[in-house]
Scaffold this active site. Structure first.
Site, PDB file in Angstrom:
ATOM      1  CB  ILE A 173      -8.919  33.004  86.304  1.00 28.50           C
ATOM      2  CG1 ILE A 173      -9.917  33.349  87.412  1.00 28.50           C
ATOM      3  CG2 ILE A 173      -7.604  32.542  86.881  1.00 28.50           C
ATOM      4  CD1 ILE A 173     -10.165  32.187  88.380  1.00 28.50           C
ATOM      5  CG  ASP A 174     -10.029  32.897  80.654  1.00 30.96           C
ATOM      6  OD1 ASP A 174      -9.388  33.958  80.609  1.00 30.96           O
ATOM      7  OD2 ASP A 174      -9.684  31.854  80.063  1.00 30.96           O
ATOM      8  CE  LYS A 175     -19.699  35.949  81.783  1.00 30.36           C
ATOM      9  NZ  LYS A 175     -20.523  36.567  80.712  1.00 30.36           N
ATOM     10  CB  THR A 185     -11.392  29.903  84.327  1.00 27.88           C
ATOM     11  OG1 THR A 185     -11.185  29.602  82.954  1.00 27.88           O
ATOM     12  CG2 THR A 185     -10.417  29.097  85.166  1.00 27.88           C
ATOM     13  NE  ARG A 194     -11.003  28.965  77.449  1.00 27.90           N
ATOM     14  CZ  ARG A 194     -11.728  30.059  77.237  1.00 27.90           C
ATOM     15  NH1 ARG A 194     -11.422  31.185  77.881  1.00 27.90           N
ATOM     16  NH2 ARG A 194     -12.732  30.035  76.400  1.00 27.90           N
TER      17      ARG A 194
END
Length: 311
Positions: free
Chosen positions: A137-139, A141, A238
């Site tokens: 998962i994104d930094k 998130t 997103r």
């Protein structure tokens, strides 16, 4: 390792997977990489095609190369472990933590932290730079992330992800009022044509992507939603909410242009996971609390702290 047999027509990788089926050490991906990298001979000849057809009397020799030591530093970083057993663990990832080392991020990642736990049993399928990492998962998130402790668990989890057998639910705070109670965003996603670090909805050079959402509560200027993704494209949620003109609050890449980015980043949290355990086959159901910053933003928007718990 050597294998001699008389076989009907069968692919080389399938034969080796079946021959090593009892081992938890050698996954399908590991075996395919051995073939690709020239570590398998068939009747004395190196064979690098995993779909090479075997037939009749065969002799296969497999050489297992020495594992390269990891160059990643182990770091003592606290992790919020939601679940753990001999095969997997699930982490509630903190905000601003990168999952694995990469260009410009060699320290402070989740992998550094996992190694710092003296975790000796992380799967090797992801390579020495991504031990145990099944998905990302994104930094900025936050939320639930599965880590594999051995290759067998990693292999099964990878297949489950591929077949959409792991249910992942997110909570997001988006700008504007979404009037529908629920919706489906079905829009293909590809690399942004002008900014290679970003993604975008595009008809060409893109991949199928679907996000389902339900409205939890409409607040002053925002809407609190839960999202279930059918596909796992980069930045999918997103990009999709930006596409329908309801970008995620505080999103530094896809948010409102007039919005001042914050250190916390986008209000997106991987809240729920449901899946059959890759080894025990028991159902695992997990949830993770929203971060304080996310709850505070909900209250700032006229909601109450536990609005998100209605899902």
């Amino acid at each position: 390792m050597k294998f001699k047999a008389n076989v009907e027509k069968v692919r080389l990788d399938k034969y080796l997977v079946d021959a090593l089926a009892e081992s938890t050490e050698y996954s399908r991906s590991f075996i395919q990489n051995l073939i690709k990298n020239g570590h398998v001979t068939v009747n004395g000849n190196i064979e690098t095609k995993q779909n090479f057809n075997l037939q009749g009397e065969i002799e296969i020799e497999v050489t297992i190369p020495e594992v390269k030591p990891s160059t990643i530093n182990a770091e003592k970083i606290d992790l919020d472990i939601i679940y753990e057993d001999d095969d997997i663990l699930v982490v509630n990832k903190a905000n601003n933590m990168v999952v694995h080392p990469g260009a410009g991020n060699t320290e402070g990642t989740m992998v550094n932290a996992l190694l710092g736990r003296d975790e000796k049993f992380l799967s090797s399928i992801g390579g020495v730079e991504r031990p145990g990492i099944v998905h990302r998962i994104d930094k900025q998130t936050t939320g639930l992330l599965i880590v594999a402790k051995n290759d067998k668990a990693h292999q099964v989890l990878t297949e489950m992800l591929k077949n959409h057998e792991i249910y992942k639910e997110y909570v997001a705070l988006v700008w504007g009022e979404i009037k529908e109670e629920k919706g489906i965003i079905d829009a293909p996603i590809g690399r942004h044509q002008n900014d290679r670090k970003k993604m975008m909805v595009a008809s060409k050079n893109s991949k199928y992507a679907v996000t389902n959402f339900d409205v939890i509560k409409r607040l002053d200027q925002t809407t609190l939603v839960k999202c279930a993704i059918e596909t796992g494209r980069t930045h999918q949620i997103r990009v999709h909410f930006n596409f329908i003109k309801h970008p995620i609050v505080n999103d530094p890449a896809y948010g409102k242009l007039a919005e001042k980015p914050t250190d916390f980043g986008q209000m997106l949290h991987a809240y729920k996971l449901e899946f059959w355990h890759p080894i025990t086959k028991e159902m695992v159901k997990l949830k993770a609390e929203l971060p304080k910053e996310f709850k505070d933003k909900i209250i700032e928007e006229g909601g109450v702290e536990n609005d998100w718990k209605t899902i």
